[in-house]
Enzyme design. Sequence first.
Site, PDB file in Angstrom:
ATOM      1  CE  LYS A 172      -2.140   3.035   6.084  1.00  0.00           C
ATOM      2  NZ  LYS A 172      -0.999   3.116   5.174  1.00  0.00           N
ATOM      3  NE  ARG A 246       6.057  -4.930   4.528  1.00  0.00           N
ATOM      4  CZ  ARG A 246       6.701  -3.992   3.847  1.00  0.00           C
ATOM      5  NH1 ARG A 246       8.027  -3.933   3.873  1.00  0.00           N
ATOM      6  NH2 ARG A 246       6.054  -3.106   3.123  1.00  0.00           N
TER       7      ARG A 246
HETATM    8  N1  BES Z   1      -2.267  -1.145   3.402  1.00  0.00           N
HETATM    9  C1  BES Z   1      -1.109  -0.374   3.167  1.00  0.00           C
HETATM   10  C2  BES Z   1      -0.791  -0.250   1.688  1.00  0.00           C
HETATM   11  C3  BES Z   1      -1.761   0.542   0.869  1.00  0.00           C
HETATM   12  C4  BES Z   1      -1.670   1.924   0.806  1.00  0.00           C
HETATM   13  C5  BES Z   1      -2.721  -0.114   0.127  1.00  0.00           C
HETATM   14  C6  BES Z   1      -2.553   2.629   0.015  1.00  0.00           C
HETATM   15  C7  BES Z   1      -3.610   0.591  -0.642  1.00  0.00           C
HETATM   16  C8  BES Z   1      -3.529   1.959  -0.712  1.00  0.00           C
HETATM   17  C9  BES Z   1       0.100  -1.025   3.837  1.00  0.00           C
HETATM   18  O1  BES Z   1      -0.148  -1.680   5.029  1.00  0.00           O
HETATM   19  C10 BES Z   1       1.064   0.077   4.149  1.00  0.00           C
HETATM   20  O2  BES Z   1       0.728   0.918   4.917  1.00  0.00           O
HETATM   21  N2  BES Z   1       2.216   0.044   3.531  1.00  0.00           N
HETATM   22  C11 BES Z   1       3.206   1.037   3.718  1.00  0.00           C
HETATM   23  C12 BES Z   1       4.560   0.372   3.773  1.00  0.00           C
HETATM   24  C13 BES Z   1       5.659   1.257   4.274  1.00  0.00           C
HETATM   25  C14 BES Z   1       5.424   1.617   5.728  1.00  0.00           C
HETATM   26  C15 BES Z   1       6.976   0.534   4.119  1.00  0.00           C
HETATM   27  C16 BES Z   1       3.121   2.044   2.582  1.00  0.00           C
HETATM   28  O3  BES Z   1       2.728   1.676   1.466  1.00  0.00           O
HETATM   29  O4  BES Z   1       3.394   3.212   2.824  1.00  0.00           O
HETATM   30 MN    MN Z   2      -0.125  -0.369   6.722  1.00  0.00          MN
END
Ligand code: BES
Ligand code: MN
Length: 366
Positions: A172, A246
């Site tokens: 990230k 997931r």
């Molecule tokens: N934990 C994150 C989702 C999230 C982001 C929750 C911001 C709360 C605040 C999750 O694991 C994630 O990173 N999801 C990705 C999915 C994508 C890679 C398909 C996302 O939301 O970008």
């Molecule tokens: Mn994630």
Amino acid sequence: IAGGCRVLQNHVLTHIEVDGCNDSQSAAEGAVLGLFTYDDLKTKKKTRVTTQLHGSGCVSGWEKGVLYGEGQNLARYLMEAPANHVTPSVFADTITNRLAPYADHCVCVCVCRSQEWIEEQQMGAFLSVSKGSEEPPVFLELHYNGCPDNAQCPLLLVGKGITFDSGGISLKPPSGMDAMRADMGGAATVCSAIVTAAALNLPINIIGLAPLCENMPSGKANKPGDVVTAKNGKTIQVDNTDAEGRLILADALCYAHSFNPRAIVNAATLTGAMDVALGSAATGVFTNSDWLWEQLHKASVVTGDRVWRMPLFQHYTRQVTDCQLADLNNVGKYSRSGGACTAAAFLREFVTAPIGRTWTSQGDDQ
Ligand code: BES
Ligand code: MN
Ligand code: ZN
């Protein structure tokens, strides 16, 4: 005054009597929620304020409201505390301790499953996420038996327990990454709900499941394009290691089905896309059960925690099942578009419809 601490003529208020206003339960819940602060790690603490029901309000309502507030504050505490303090093991210990008073009466059992057990269970998707971290994973399993009729099918609660989500190799961006210490909010919510159900002595049976681990980049971490095998034998191509929730939930949902559940409710901080869709106005809900949806919606009207139903169209399923190397891809073909819905479509592949029922119109559509 439920809002906090007021300074009056150089005197600091440390105790407040709250008028029940004919609804002592809500007054107590509001007071306890309003007074939540997380300053455990600051040398200089804020003034602790205690509250009490003023006058002749309903005492049992007040006490119930306090338990509702304290339950929510437990979840808030676990989410707010830093990830180096709330590791998977510390999370599991915290919940074990909070359930201990009820475990005495054998109504409550708290089992912390080790990495060895997770391997025996062949939870390959969960393990693929945890293996990138030095912290060992824990699969937390809570049993609350409040119903004297042991034959009553349990309600299954499943929560995402990523104690820190760096994104893994699909790292990230640094800005705001600290917020990912709260990526165990689903696990915190379901475990706190069970602690509260036990405190309230609710006459129901609940089983709570929380796969707990970190999502970290390392030489052992998942790599984009890797293929892993979930507990039910389905293979998953991990094209984005940041779509880890997931993966751990797929295995937890498979396991949840083994308890002959009345219903399974899964809570997770699954995608940023859900926030893009609804913001903080409501929690997005995906469900194959109109009955469950109605219950959740009714409850949301009472609590003010709004819910909004989201679609489970085959349209989204196709975007995760059209996969180059495996049965499923952990990200949708058009990556960000409909991101919350493709995440749900993915999890749907690990859920069977309730016995004697079919998927509702929200799931059978093309
Ligand atoms: N934990 C994150 C989702 C999230 C982001 C929750 C911001 C709360 C605040 C999750 O694991 C994630 O990173 N999801 C990705 C999915 C994508 C890679 C398909 C996302 O939301 O970008
Ligand atoms: Mn994630
Ligand atoms: Zn996450």
